[in-house]
Design an enzyme around this catalytic site. Structure first.
Site, PDB file in Angstrom:
ATOM      1  CB  THR A   1      -0.849   0.056   1.228  1.00 54.48           C
ATOM      2  OG1 THR A   1      -0.041  -0.069   2.498  1.00 54.48           O
ATOM      3  CG2 THR A   1      -1.906  -1.033   1.161  1.00 54.48           C
ATOM      4  CB  CYS A   2       4.265   2.165   1.473  1.00 57.88           C
ATOM      5  SG  CYS A   2       5.169   0.571   0.829  1.00 57.88           S
ATOM      6  CG  PHE A   3       6.013   1.598  -3.188  1.00 56.85           C
ATOM      7  CD1 PHE A   3       6.726   2.444  -3.775  1.00 56.85           C
ATOM      8  CD2 PHE A   3       6.553   0.504  -2.338  1.00 56.85           C
ATOM      9  CE1 PHE A   3       7.716   2.785  -2.947  1.00 56.85           C
ATOM     10  CE2 PHE A   3       7.744   0.881  -1.561  1.00 56.85           C
ATOM     11  CZ  PHE A   3       8.584   1.965  -2.030  1.00 56.85           C
TER      12      PHE A   3
END
Length: 1075
Positions: A1042-1044
């Site tokens: 989710t961070c990317f």
């Protein structure tokens, strides 16, 4: 020898001169001694004479013989002459009192002409002397009245004595000498009384009465008795009636008597017979006609100054409320007089405190001298003034407007009316009556139609009345809310006034008022005052009505009418700004703008909370966003004012673009954007995953404002203390930010609570149990601000009332806590509004102005006002109780937490940036769009390519085609939202579409589990591109970073397997956990 003779001669001359000087001085001393002796002898002689006379007076009044009360008038006259000859106010106070009592006793004796003091007026030799004596005696009575305090018992007796003297000898009605045969003498005696009265008037008789009335009445409870007040008012009227209501005496009466605070109310209470005399002489009409001449009205106002002018106004209004016939006949004069007097006071009403202003309980800061002695009587004065906006007077003044029929079916007019009683004289607001009335009538929806000439007598009259009430609102600043409440009390006044406005001019409505803005004529000003009054009153009404009254009962206005009115207001305000009128507006024009804009924004905010207007109702089709943006770039004033006052006329998407543009410009200005010549400063922080919140708080809270806005790189440390692999290119910081926000907004942490019902977040009232809880809230505000600043959408649903506070709406004077209460606790709101509609005695419920709350197992009593737990809730204060309770629950309880969070948020996001959004729009700015996911916006096949592929995947790859087909045709909207949350951590798409998602939405082909994944290699990319599999991945689930915003998708062999695995993964929200 010659010089010696000269010297002796000079000496001789000097001695002779000195001798002469000595003789002259001796003579002077002798003459001075004689003069001093003469003065002393004269003084002693005078003192002796005074003592003798005073002793004689004492002896005269000290006789206690049976016939003492029947002394002859002549003896009284002689002793009075002697007393007046030596009279001194201080020394002879008691003797004068005895003289007055003696004279009055003589007048009460029956059938004794020689005893009657007034009989001396018939003596040829003594007439003139008697008249002079009685004039002197009566003026001394006046002098004493000025000094006496009616609230002191002893003084009140003396007041009665001196007033009786004045009453007795300024009118012949009580003179026994004129009975029977003496009736022929009445004209001559009346002439003598008129002469005495004229003498007193010249000496300042009305000033004496004013002082006495003010001392006795300018207080919360009058200290004048019924008899005293009757006597004073009778004395005040006598010269006016005798002079046949001449202008000169009417002026004196108005200045000195009618300007006494609430004198008419005191007359009605203590001596209603005197009020009947006022009506019998038709004095109210005479006052109004006298004051209707501008020069005379100005003269009276100048003489009185502000405080006493207001007192005169109150008495006139009170008289008007008692004289319907005169009020109907003289409406134009009455309204004109009140406007003139209020305008005079308004000149000295100031907006703020200064060295030149004084505080007035009704007018506010006032630049004329304020008589603080009148402060005690201000509540009574306010009660008098309330008649001006009371139902009775409004019905009379607005009769032309209220006579307008709004009903198609007039059967409602034949409904049986109940007899008026104190209970049912108030409008019933219960649901049954509303429902009955609505079923009995169908009303036309009011829209601008035009057709009524603005120069007609009817329009001019209504305009004047509107000017009166508008002037009242701007002058009586401290009771403005009372006035507005009174004006909105009649449910049909405002809709009928709107109907009246709709009929004005050739087309009605907007065009006429826009023309008035450009015409500086008196007629235009009066028409604009009508619009201003309508806006002020309607705004106040809608602010105090709750949702049931606005949407279900539709009190005063139908929802369709609110749509029409809001369209008119929206266009009017837009034209005022876009045509440059507001830029140069001053005085009345600026007040008009704020009035119309205030009413518009109340309607807009009500519509934002609960829709009544159609879609795109608030937008201006004739305003091109590109033109507005160009003007903003050029710093054009009208574009800035438009954004400041009515940003809602711009489409929401364009405002979001504008917001992002403002952020970008600030980043460039602060050097936070990568350029060819420079790189932005980077802040590096190290975060332990097990203590993410604590480490983030410690390392970020000390950062400067600019550093917080800049680039922040995060390095995670795992539980073993080893740095995690990977370079933060915004993705790791996004994950950190999302995790921090997820933790702090978790209700289990007790920094935030969820509302009952829709479970939206707001600061927890008991969050104070945390150490440094205010610093924590400030940190949360900074994190939230950073997310908005960077365009990172976070799934944090806030309560509507809290969003309003974040926008600063709660500081507005039109903000109503009660309206926002349903967003906190709908059940609590229903209970409070049921109190509002309770028809019985609310005190039976045993409520107090306090709130009991269970705080961690302990019952805590919060007082809504000082001493609130001892103050019962009654029918009179129940509305205040409801507002106090709503304000306490939503503001007071969480005031410090909210202030700290807002402080942190505003350190990143400037307040003016988000003021162009409503509360729901701010929620969308924080959490993304609540619309369905636009798959075409994501899909490769559209011209704008918003999805990036890795690991051999491409837009035509069969797995990718299957994926888009499954999302479009097999998944429900809820499942598509779950898919988006699985990949990006937020179930809502970005406000401006996926083009603005940072980092971009990505899909990568993976062959192995996450713990074995080392990234793309040439072999893995080729195998993915040509659909070559090492082994069947059917047992593995899709995962995400989710961070990317990255979806990791195995190269499945069948569409059904992809659908099954993807549905399972998003429903379990596995993310990194399973593969």
């Amino acid at each position: 020898m010659f010089s010696a003779s000269q010297s002796s001669k000079a000496q001789f001359l000097d001695k002779a001169r000195q001798a002469r000087e000595e003789r002259r001085e001796l003579k002077e001393r002798e003459r001075a001694a004689v003069q001093i002796q003469a003065l002393v002898r004269r003084f002693l002689c005078r003192c002796h004479l005074q003592k003798e006379i005073r002793r004689e007076v004492e002896d005269f009044f000290g006789t206690a013989e049976p016939g003492a009360s029947k002394r002859s008038a002549l003896s009284v006259f002689r002793i009075a002459r002697k007393l007046l000859f030596v009279f001194n106010h201080k020394e002879d106070k008691e003797r004068f009192e005895k003289l007055c009592r003696c004279i009055l006793n003589s007048m009460d004796v029956e059938n004794e002409p020689k005893v009657w003091y007034v009989s001396l007026a018939l003596s040829k030799d003594l007439t003139l002397l008697w008249i002079k004596q009685i004039k002197d005696i009566l003026w001394f009575c006046c002098e004493f009245l000025k000094q006496l305090k009616p609230d002191i018992l002893q003084d009140s007796r003396l007041v009665n004595l001196h007033l009786t003297m004045l009453v007795t000898f300024t009118d012949t009605s009580t003179w026994k000498i004129l009975r029977g045969k003496g009736e022929t003498l009445r004209p001559a005696m009346n002439h003598i009384c008129a002469n005495i009265m004229g003498h007193l008037n010249q000496k300042g008789f009305y000033s004496v009465l004013q002082i006495l009335l003010t001392n006795g009445l300018a207080r919360s409870r009058p200290s004048l008795s019924k008899g005293s007040l009757t006597a004073i008012f009778s004395l005040a009227l006598r010269p006016v009636v005798a002079a046949q209501f001449s202008d000169n005496l009417l002026r004196s009466f108005l200045i000195h008597v009618m300007s006494v605070p609430a004198i008419m109310t005191h007359l009605a209470t203590l001596t209603p017979e005197r009020l009947a005399v006022v009506e019998s002489h038709d004095l109210f009409r005479k006052f109004i006609i006298f004051l209707s001449r501008e020069a005379q009205c100005r003269d009276v106002c100048v003489c009185l100054e502000g405080s006493h002018t207001l007192c005169l106004l109150g008495n006139l209004v009170y008289l008007g409320s008692l004289n319907d016939k005169v009020l109907e006949d003289e409406t134009a004069h009455f309204v004109g007089v009140l406007i003139h007097m209020l305008s005079y006071c308004q000149k000295y009403v100031s907006q703020k405190k200064s060295n030149l202003t004084h505080w007035h309980p009704v007018l506010g800061w006032f630049s004329q001298t304020v008589d603080y002695g009148l402060n005690e009587s201000m509540p009574l004065l306010t009660k008098q003034l309330q008649h001006l906006w009371g139902v009775h007077m409004i019905r009379i003044l607005f009769s032309d407007v209220l006579s307008k029929k709004l009903l198609e079916n007039q059967e409602i007019a034949q409904l049986p009316t109940q007899p008026v009683s104190p209970q049912n004289s108030l409008p019933m607001k219960n649901l049954f009556k509303r429902a009955f009335q609505k079923s009995a009538s169908v009303r036309n929806i009011l829209k601008p139609v035009g057709g009524k000439r603005v120069d007609s007598a009817e329009v001019q009259k209504v305009c004047s009345i509107c000017v009166l009430y508008q002037t009242t609102l701007t002058t009586l600043t401290q009771i403005r809310l009372q006035i507005l409440t009174g004006l909105t009390y009649l449910d049909d006044l405002l809709p009928k006034l709107w109907a009246f406005i709709c009929e004005l001019g050739p087309q009605g409505g907007l065009k006429l008022f826009l023309e008035c803005l450009n015409n500086d004529t008196e007629e235009s000003k009066r028409l604009l005052a009508m619009l201003m009054l309508f806006c002020d009153c309607s705004r106040h009404l809608i602010t105090i009505l709750d949702d049931i009254e606005v949407y279900e009962e539709q009190i005063s206005f139908k929802l369709e009418e609110l749509v029409t009115i809001s369209s008119f207001l929206n266009s009017f305000v837009f034209k005022m700004i876009w045509d440059g009128i507001v830029e140069n507006a001053r005085g009345e024009t600026l007040e008009l703008f704020h009035s119309v804009h205030g009413w518009l924004m109340v309607l807009y905010e009500r519509d934002c909370r609960r829709r009544f207007a159609p879609e795109d109702h608030w937008l201006r089709k004739d305003l091109k966003p590109s033109v507005l943006f160009q003007e903003l770039d050029k710093d054009k004033k009208r574009a800035q004012l438009l954004l400041q006052y009515i940003p809602h006329v711009i489409p929401h998407k364009n405002r979001v673009l504008l917001f992002r543009n403002m952020v970008t410009k600030e980043k460039e200005k602060l050097g936070l954007v990568e350029t060819s010549s420079a790189s932005p400063h980077v802040t590096h922080i190290t975060i332990r995953r097990s203590r993410m919140l604590e480490d983030g708080y410690e390392q970020l809270r000390q950062l400067s404002q600019n550093a917080m806005k800049g680039v922040i790189r995060v390095k995670f440390v795992n539980d073993l203390g080893v740095d995690e692999a990977g370079i933060d290119q915004d993705g790791v910081f996004k994950e950190f930010l999302e995790e921090i926000i997820k933790k702090v907004f978790d209700p289990a942490l007790n920094l935030f609570k969820t509302t009952s019902g829709d479970e939206r977040l707001y600061p927890s009232p008991t969050s104070y149990i945390h150490e440094n809880y205010l610093q924590l809230f400030e940190f949360v505000g900074k994190m939230l601000g950073k997310a908005v600043y960077e365009g990172i959408v976070v799934d944090v649903p806030f309560a509507s009332f809290f969003l309003s506070q974040l926008l600063g709406h709660h500081h507005s004077v039109f903000y109503s806590s009660v309206d926002e209460l349903p967003s906190l606790d709908s059940e609590f709101y229903k209970n409070l509004t049921s109190i509002k509609r309770y028809d019985g005695d609310i005190s039976d419920l045993g409520l107090t102005l306090s709130y009991d709350e269970d705080v961690m197992g302990q019952l805590v009593c919060h007082e809504l006002v000082p001493g609130g737990k001892t103050i019962p809730v009654t029918n009179e204060n129940k509305i205040s109780y409801i507002h106090l309770m709503a304000h306490f629950r939503m503001h007071t309880q969480i005031k410090s937490q909210t202030a700290a969070l807002i402080s942190g948020f505003r350190s990143i996001i400037k307040p003016e940036w988000i003021r162009m959004f409503s509360a729901p729009e701010l929620q969308r700015l924080i959490s993304g769009d609540n619309a369905e996911i636009d798959l075409e916006d994501l899909n490769l096949f559209v011209p704008r390519k918003h999805t990036v592929y890795y690991g051999g995947f491409h837009g035509s790859h069969r797995v990718i085609i299957w994926l888009w087909d499954i999302l479009a045709n097999d998944f429900s909207p809820e499942e598509r939202a779950m898919f988006l949350k699985f990949v990006t951590s937020c179930s809502r798409p970005p406000l401006l579409g996926f083009a603005y998602l940072k980092p971009p939405f990505s899909i990568r082909c993976v062959e192995v589990s996450d713990d074995q994944d080392t990234g793309d290699t040439l072999g893995s990319v080729l195998r993915g591109f040509f659909t070559i599999r090492k082994k069947e991945p059917g047992g593995r689930l899709p995962t995400s970073s989710t961070c990317f915003n990255l979806l990791k998708l195995p190269n499945y062999s069948k569409k059904s397997i992809l659908r099954e695995k993807l549905r399972y993964a998003i429903s379990m929200n596995t993310g990194f956990e399973l593969s």
